[in-house]
Scaffold this motif. Structure first.
Motif, PDB file in Angstrom:
ATOM      1  N   THR A  94       0.811  -1.222   0.121  1.00  0.00           N
ATOM      2  CA  THR A  94      -0.019  -0.070  -0.116  1.00  0.00           C
ATOM      3  C   THR A  94       0.777   1.170   0.064  1.00  0.00           C
ATOM      4  OG1 THR A  94      -1.503  -1.302   1.270  1.00  0.00           O
ATOM      5  CG2 THR A  94      -1.858   1.022   1.369  1.00  0.00           C
ATOM      6  N   THR A  95       1.782   1.260   0.835  1.00  0.00           N
ATOM      7  CA  THR A  95       2.723   2.322   1.099  1.00  0.00           C
ATOM      8  C   THR A  95       3.252   2.706  -0.407  1.00  0.00           C
ATOM      9  OG1 THR A  95       3.239   1.841   2.929  1.00  0.00           O
ATOM     10  CG2 THR A  95       4.621   3.344   2.182  1.00  0.00           C
ATOM     11  N   HIS A 123      -3.651   6.360   8.090  1.00  0.00           N
ATOM     12  CA  HIS A 123      -2.264   5.576   8.475  1.00  0.00           C
ATOM     13  C   HIS A 123      -1.329   6.763   7.835  1.00  0.00           C
ATOM     14  CE1 HIS A 123       0.964   2.643   7.796  1.00  0.00           C
ATOM     15  NE2 HIS A 123       0.393   2.064   8.609  1.00  0.00           N
ATOM     16  N   SER A 125       1.083   6.109   5.819  1.00  0.00           N
ATOM     17  CA  SER A 125       1.472   6.188   4.481  1.00  0.00           C
ATOM     18  C   SER A 125       0.401   6.834   3.709  1.00  0.00           C
ATOM     19  CB  SER A 125       1.428   4.623   4.110  1.00  0.00           C
ATOM     20  OG  SER A 125       0.269   4.033   4.378  1.00  0.00           O
ATOM     21  N   ASN A 175      -7.331   1.315  10.315  1.00  0.00           N
ATOM     22  CA  ASN A 175      -6.553  -0.008  10.917  1.00  0.00           C
ATOM     23  C   ASN A 175      -6.566   0.223  12.462  1.00  0.00           C
ATOM     24  OD1 ASN A 175      -4.930   2.582  10.767  1.00  0.00           O
ATOM     25  ND2 ASN A 175      -2.987   1.392  11.273  1.00  0.00           N
ATOM     26  N   LYS A 226      -1.277  -8.563   4.326  1.00  0.00           N
ATOM     27  CA  LYS A 226      -2.436  -8.377   5.181  1.00  0.00           C
ATOM     28  C   LYS A 226      -3.615  -9.482   4.756  1.00  0.00           C
ATOM     29  CE  LYS A 226      -1.173  -3.698   6.413  1.00  0.00           C
ATOM     30  NZ  LYS A 226      -0.769  -3.783   7.648  1.00  0.00           N
TER      31      LYS A 226
HETATM   32  N1  PMP Z   1      -2.832   1.927   5.422  1.00  0.00           N
HETATM   33  C1  PMP Z   1      -3.457   1.057   6.338  1.00  0.00           C
HETATM   34  C2  PMP Z   1      -4.906   1.526   6.686  1.00  0.00           C
HETATM   35  C3  PMP Z   1      -2.531   0.290   6.891  1.00  0.00           C
HETATM   36  O1  PMP Z   1      -3.075  -0.507   8.035  1.00  0.00           O
HETATM   37  C4  PMP Z   1      -1.570   0.039   6.442  1.00  0.00           C
HETATM   38  C5  PMP Z   1      -0.613  -1.243   7.095  1.00  0.00           C
HETATM   39  N2  PMP Z   1      -0.590  -1.175   8.609  1.00  0.00           N
HETATM   40  C6  PMP Z   1      -0.955   0.579   5.445  1.00  0.00           C
HETATM   41  C7  PMP Z   1      -1.701   1.689   4.918  1.00  0.00           C
HETATM   42  C8  PMP Z   1       0.525   0.334   4.899  1.00  0.00           C
HETATM   43  O2  PMP Z   1       0.707  -1.036   4.389  1.00  0.00           O
HETATM   44  P1  PMP Z   1       1.930  -1.364   4.124  1.00  0.00           P
HETATM   45  O3  PMP Z   1       2.877  -1.029   5.335  1.00  0.00           O
HETATM   46  O4  PMP Z   1       1.795  -2.972   3.877  1.00  0.00           O
HETATM   47  O5  PMP Z   1       2.598  -0.667   2.884  1.00  0.00           O
END
Ligand code: PMP
Length: 412
Positions: A94-95, A123, A125, A175, A226
């Protein structure tokens, strides 16, 4: 309940162990999920039988690897109901997807004075990449307020989305709060002002049916790890009309059509965004994870998590001094539950729970603005998934009660 959830657990070798002499109860699924044997086997089989680089080779192994890698792209397309595989980009997670987007969309459409809208529940990110764009382009980053029980304040959504809004980027599911946001409704509001709607689906795609055409958002990012797949693989869905206009953010092999001395041209979608040797095994693992999730059924998984919440929440509410964050209404949330116990630091809660074999998380959950908004330095968080059972829930509640007893009474 048609799915034998008790038996599903047997598909996950890692869950068959004790931790501190107690059966392991893994409730940190919002951070990452465990992998079923079928996913582990798919990785092993790929390396044992088909390992080769994709797209370039004409030999048998290269063709096999390419077929499996591109075959997963079609599985992902079907899983989220994208129109075509050209709209399914592989990322690291996602990031990466959100960073690519912020940079690329920022370059394409953001001018000084424009507004980008996110919310207080995002989040990191889905915050920092937009901060960067706002700073670089002299744009303004605005935050949607939340209601008392941790939902998006829809009156504020209406107030913040204006003619100046160019991009709105929101989590589909938080999250921390577990709340499911009304993305379809908000997307319509964003399109009414000719804005672009971006969705952080990291906590949604693993837990409920997601149909990107129905939501109609322009972009939708999520992570494989996830949803039972390996780390290092994720997806960015984008509408073709946008992806065609956008520039890639990484350059090199795989993504080019013609390379000259001073200039080059890009491959067609989706490959123009995928520079370098990709995470082939990860993608194949993601395909096996989707097979597993589809066998159980995404609606079943959503119902299972809501049943778990219907069981857990009233029992938590009975514990004196325990505060639950997020909506009280189970229909508005998934299996994520953040909480605090008066007088006990959440890190101590998590450490004591681990002594009882229960893995929960404590901290700011990569959501510091939300923690400040809620006036909490940190929270504990339990997050359930398809392999968690009512016995797990009982062990969790028991461990919580024992933790409270230990800290508040045991030291007297
Ligand atoms: N957005 C949300 C809502 C998340 O829960 C997370 C992971 N905790 C992320 C973005 C980032 O995902 P990743 O670390 O797999 O890139």
């Amino acid at each position: 309940m048609t799915v034998p959830y008790e038996q599903l657990k047997n598909d996950f070798t890692i869950l068959q162990q004790t931790v501190n002499d107690e059966p392991l109860v893994y409730l940190d699924n919002a951070a990452t999920t465990q992998k079923p044997e079928s996913v582990l086997r798919a990785l092993e089989l790929y390396y044992q039988t088909s390992n080769a680089n994709v797209h370039r080779g004409v030999h048998t192994l290269a063709e096999r690897a390419t077929a499996q890698y591109e075959g997963t792209r079609e599985k992902v397309r079907r899983f989220i109901n994208a129109r075509e595989t050209a709209e399914v980009l592989y990322t690291r997670g996602t990031t990466t997807g959100l960073n690519w987007l912020a940079k690329s969309l920022g370059d394409l459409i953001i001018e000084p004075g424009d507004e980008i809208v996110i919310s207080f529940m995002e989040h990191h990110s889905n915050i920092i990449p937009w901060q960067q764009v706002a700073q670089n382009k002299q744009a303004t980053l605005k935050y949607i307020e939340l209601t008392e029980d941790g939902q998006l304040d829809m009156a504020d959504v209406r107030a913040k989305i204006t003619e100046k809004t160019k991009i709105v980027s929101l989590a589909h599911v938080s999250n921390v709060l577990g709340v499911v946001n009304p993305i379809k409704e908000i997307t319509q509001m964003v399109h009414d002002v000719d804005g672009v709607m971006v969705v952080d689906g990291a906590q949604a795609v693993p837990h409920m049916p997601v149909d990107v055409q129905d939501l109609n958002a322009d972009f939708y990012a999520f992570s494989g790890h996830k949803m039972l797949a390996p780390t290092g693989i994720g997806v960015l869905y984008g509408k073709r009309s946008w992806l065609e206009k956008m520039e890639p953010q990484e350059f090199g092999g795989e993504m080019i059509d013609f390379v000259g001395l001073q200039d080059s041209t890009w491959k067609e979608l989706p490959w123009k965004f995928e520079a370098g040797t990709p995470n082939i095994a990860g993608a194949i693992g993601l395909g096996a994870a989707i097979d597993y999730l589809e066998k159980v059924g995404m609606r079943e998984i959503m119902d299972h998590e809501q049943n778990m919440m219907a069981y857990v929440m009233p029992r938590l509410e009975e514990i004196d001094g325990l505060t639950i964050f997020g909506p009280k209404n189970i229909e508005d949330r998934t299996g994520v539950i953040a909480f605090n116990i008066d007088g006990i630091h959440p890190h101590d809660v998590a450490t004591a729970m681990d002594m009882e074999g229960v893995a929960v998380r404590a901290g700011h959950h990569c959501a510091q603005p939300l923690m400040n908004y809620m006036n909490q330095p940190a929270t504990a968080r339990a997050s359930f998934y398809l392999y968690n059972t009512l016995e797990d829930a009982d062990q969790f509640i028991q461990a919580l009660k024992a933790t409270k007893e230990f800290f508040l009474n045991g030291l007297n």
